[in-house]
Design a protein around this motif. Structure first.
Motif, short mmCIF file in Angstrom:
data_model
loop_
_atom_site.label_atom_id
_atom_site.label_comp_id
_atom_site.label_asym_id
_atom_site.label_seq_id
_atom_site.Cartn_x
_atom_site.Cartn_y
_atom_site.Cartn_z
N ASN A 1 54.38 40.48 81.29
CA ASN A 1 52.79 39.52 81.13
C ASN A 1 51.70 40.63 81.68
O ASN A 1 52.43 40.86 82.67
N SER A 2 50.79 40.51 81.31
CA SER A 2 49.38 40.73 81.63
C SER A 2 48.90 39.92 82.38
O SER A 2 47.88 39.04 82.25
N PHE A 3 49.38 40.05 83.70
CA PHE A 3 49.01 38.90 85.19
C PHE A 3 47.40 38.15 84.17
O PHE A 3 47.36 37.33 84.83
N ARG A 4 46.67 38.94 84.64
CA ARG A 4 45.12 39.09 84.86
C ARG A 4 44.64 38.67 83.63
O ARG A 4 43.35 38.44 82.99
N GLY A 5 45.92 38.47 82.49
CA GLY A 5 44.86 37.99 80.99
C GLY A 5 43.89 39.25 80.64
O GLY A 5 43.21 39.66 79.60
N GLN A 6 44.55 41.01 80.67
CA GLN A 6 43.76 41.48 80.01
C GLN A 6 44.50 42.20 79.06
O GLN A 6 45.81 42.14 78.82
N ASP A 7 43.85 42.88 77.86
CA ASP A 7 44.68 43.08 76.77
C ASP A 7 45.49 44.20 77.08
O ASP A 7 44.88 45.07 76.83
N PHE A 8 46.33 43.87 76.11
CA PHE A 8 47.17 45.77 76.00
C PHE A 8 46.33 47.12 75.01
O PHE A 8 46.63 47.28 75.78
N PHE B 1 72.31 45.62 72.25
CA PHE B 1 70.95 45.60 73.19
C PHE B 1 70.21 45.26 71.68
O PHE B 1 70.18 46.47 70.57
N ASN B 2 69.28 44.44 71.40
CA ASN B 2 68.54 44.19 70.37
C ASN B 2 67.16 44.23 70.52
O ASN B 2 66.12 44.02 71.67
N ALA B 3 66.51 45.43 69.63
CA ALA B 3 64.95 45.94 70.40
C ALA B 3 64.34 45.16 69.55
O ALA B 3 64.50 44.48 68.58
N ILE B 4 63.15 44.39 70.24
CA ILE B 4 62.33 43.28 69.74
C ILE B 4 61.46 43.80 69.70
O ILE B 4 59.91 43.32 68.54
N GLY B 5 60.51 43.77 70.45
CA GLY B 5 58.88 44.67 70.09
C GLY B 5 58.28 43.96 70.08
O GLY B 5 57.22 44.67 69.14
N THR B 6 57.87 42.88 69.82
CA THR B 6 56.99 41.92 69.56
C THR B 6 55.68 41.50 70.48
O THR B 6 56.38 40.81 71.29
N PRO B 7 54.84 41.01 70.40
CA PRO B 7 53.44 40.89 70.89
C PRO B 7 53.88 39.09 70.68
O PRO B 7 54.62 38.45 70.02
N THR B 8 53.67 38.71 71.84
CA THR B 8 53.13 37.27 71.94
C THR B 8 52.18 36.29 71.79
O THR B 8 50.97 36.67 72.64
N ALA B 9 52.04 35.17 71.77
CA ALA B 9 50.44 34.22 71.84
C ALA B 9 50.21 33.63 73.07
O ALA B 9 49.71 33.78 73.64
N ASP B 10 51.76 33.42 74.11
CA ASP B 10 52.19 32.63 75.28
C ASP B 10 51.08 33.52 76.23
O ASP B 10 50.60 34.78 76.11
N LYS B 11 50.21 33.44 76.59
CA LYS B 11 49.38 34.05 78.40
C LYS B 11 50.45 33.68 79.27
O LYS B 11 50.15 34.56 80.32
#
Length: 202
Positions: A118-125, A178-188
């Motif tokens: 998670n990006s703690f300060r909400g900085q975009d990847f 191991f299952n590589a998911i590698g997906t973004p989520t809409a979570d904050k």
């Protein structure tokens, strides 16, 4: 030979000599943002948080290791501590946060172990100059063998997101895979990502 992780890829925890991995490290390395101003370029700290959630066979969240709690109840999972800035002077090649996992110490009720960021300060990847994740055998200070790595900053799919799920270790017939998911989520927030994993990725 390290595998560049692809979404949906399933990996056996096998070393190059054929033996099984007993313990692994998940390391994240990232850089501070560069902001161009009137008087040149300024560095802006980036706080990415590596976390790990443990679920039982009924997909119930039984433990979470993060910057808030650095050790799992069974002592099998340990977090190196919170890095609040990222690399300020370019890529030093070292991981900013490392989570270690010892499969031999995991509670028998653990069936899934999920890793996420998670990006703690909400900085975009997409704005972070570099961010990579690797799974390796070794310790937080010594890499023996990298067996999978993932590039977050340069992957277009992560643009606009502030959280992502790296993947899930899961137990099948007493063996960990191991299952590589590698997906973004809409979570904050971290708590939301734990629920997203529970609902969609176990």
């Amino acid at each position: 030979m390290a595998i560049n992780l692809e979404k949906g890829q399933r990996i056996n925890l096998e070393k190059s000599n054929g033996s099984k991995l007993q313990s692994i490290c998940v390391g994240i390395n990232w850089g501070a943002l560069e902001k161009k101003g009137l008087f040149g370029t300024k560095k802006e700290a980036v706080d990415l948080d590596a976390s790990c959630a443990v679920y039982d066979e009924n997909k119930r969240n039984i433990d979470t290791v993060s910057f808030r709690k650095l050790k799992s109840d069974d002592q099998a999972i340990k977090h190196s501590g919170d890095d609040l800035t990222g690399d300020l002077n370019g890529d030093d090649g070292l991981d900013n946060e490392v989570i270690t996992l010892d499969f031999t110490q995991l509670s028998p009720s653990a069936n899934y172990v999920a890793f996420f960021i998670n990006s703690f300060r909400g900085q975009d990847f997409k704005d972070i100059p570099f961010a990579s994740i690797r799974i390796y055998e070794g310790t937080p200070t010594r890499v023996t063998e990298v067996f999978a790595k993932y590039d977050v900053a340069n992957e277009k799919a992560f643009a606009g997101s502030v959280s992502m799920i790296l993947g899930v270790f899961y137990k099948r017939n007493g063996e960990w895979k191991f299952n590589a998911i590698g997906t973004p989520t809409a979570d904050k927030k971290l708590e939301e990502t734990i629920v997203t994993i529970q609902q969609n990725h176990l």
